[in-house]
Design a protein around this motif. Structure first.
Motif, short mmCIF file in Angstrom:
data_model
loop_
_atom_site.label_atom_id
_atom_site.label_comp_id
_atom_site.label_asym_id
_atom_site.label_seq_id
_atom_site.Cartn_x
_atom_site.Cartn_y
_atom_site.Cartn_z
N THR A 123 -2.76 8.41 -2.26
CA THR A 123 -3.90 7.49 -2.60
C THR A 123 -5.03 8.52 -3.36
N ALA B 81 0.93 -1.18 0.01
CA ALA B 81 -0.19 -0.21 -0.11
C ALA B 81 0.84 1.20 -0.11
N THR C 242 -4.11 9.48 -9.66
CA THR C 242 -4.63 8.47 -10.54
C THR C 242 -3.39 7.70 -10.69
N GLU C 243 -3.30 6.71 -11.47
CA GLU C 243 -2.31 5.90 -12.13
C GLU C 243 -1.42 6.75 -12.86
N ASP D 51 -7.67 0.52 1.14
CA ASP D 51 -9.11 0.64 1.32
C ASP D 51 -9.55 2.04 2.19
N LEU E 168 0.63 9.31 -10.60
CA LEU E 168 1.33 8.59 -9.84
C LEU E 168 2.66 8.12 -10.58
N GLN F 94 1.81 1.74 -3.44
CA GLN F 94 0.64 1.96 -4.19
C GLN F 94 0.53 0.76 -5.28
N ARG G 157 -0.90 -2.13 -4.15
CA ARG G 157 -2.23 -2.35 -3.99
C ARG G 157 -2.87 -1.15 -3.35
N ARG G 158 -3.98 -0.47 -3.74
CA ARG G 158 -4.47 0.92 -3.38
C ARG G 158 -5.06 0.46 -1.92
#
Length: 238
Positions: A82, A62, A85-86, A70, A89, A65, A67-68
């Motif tokens: 977080t 996380a 956007t990708e 929750d 990033l 990033q 795994r984004r």
């Protein structure tokens, strides 16, 4: 379409390089990371300790990033990751690089070491700007590999040599943070000290911050500035 260039925001002198706040990661009904918070300063080594399955790997995934999360925030160099956007990033990812536990699994068996180290520069479109071959040769030398090692494939190197190549690959992007996921646990005891000494020297020379996952208390005491401990997805000490 070209990748946007996002300059790092101004960061107050007393702000941490990495600031993780109330991080939550779930896999269906299972909460793997339960409101975890910590900070990491530039040039500091923070060890993340705990038994297998406690949430360490989910935490660092996380942070990177991969795994984004929750819920929660991951602030790096003053930017809240977080919320990006990708595409936003993408220019930030080179500044946060992982070094994995398995030195052979982290490098493509089809690529010579020189090409594996060079690949991030090619993907980022920085091969020419970064000095290409000279930059790769410099990094191989900096991590203690000979020029001839660059022509070999991963299976032709020892575990320690291959991990040094993985470190060179992480450094080629000029990161500020390295996430070290059990970087010496797969190595023979005789070569562990050499790799740890290399990492310590690189940190002093380049001002790197390390988020360090390790199960060996002796290594943690020797290598880390601070330690936080996880159990069942939560921090229990630190």
């Amino acid at each position: 379409m070209s990748t946007p260039v996002i300059p790092p925001p101004r960061r107050a002198a007393d702000d941490p390089l990495l600031d993780v706040r109330d991080l939550v990661v779930r896999y269906g009904p299972v909460t793997a990371v339960d409101h975890v918070s910590f900070t990491l300063e530039a040039g500091e080594t923070l060890a993340l300790d705990g038994p297998s399955g406690c949430g360490k790997s989910s935490t660092v995934s996380a942070v990177l990033q991969l795994r984004r999360p929750d819920a929660g925030e991951v602030r790096f160099e003053g930017r809240e990751l977080t919320a990006l956007t990708e595409r936003e990033l993408r220019p930030l990812r080179p500044r946060m690089q992982p070094v994995f536990q398995d030195p052979y699994g982290s490098l493509s068996p089809r690529h010579r070491i020189r090409d594996a180290v060079a690949e991030p520069l090619r993907v980022q479109g920085r091969w020419d700007d970064a000095g290409g071959p000279a930059r790769v040769a410099e990094l191989l030398d900096r991590v203690g590999l000979e020029p001839a090692h660059g022509d070999r494939f991963p299976h032709e190197l020892s575990g320690g040599q291959c991990q040094r190549a993985g470190i060179a690959r992480a450094l080629v992007s000029e990161p500020r943070l390295l996430v070290l996921d059990e970087p010496v646990s797969a190595l023979d005891p005789s070569v562990r000290a050499g790799v740890l000494n290399l990492l310590a020297g690189l940190q002093e020379e380049l001002g790197l911050a390390y988020l360090f996952i390790c199960h060996d208390p002796a290594v943690v005491r020797h290598f880390a500035d601070r330690t936080i401990e996880m159990r069942d997805g939560r921090l229990v000490a630190g």
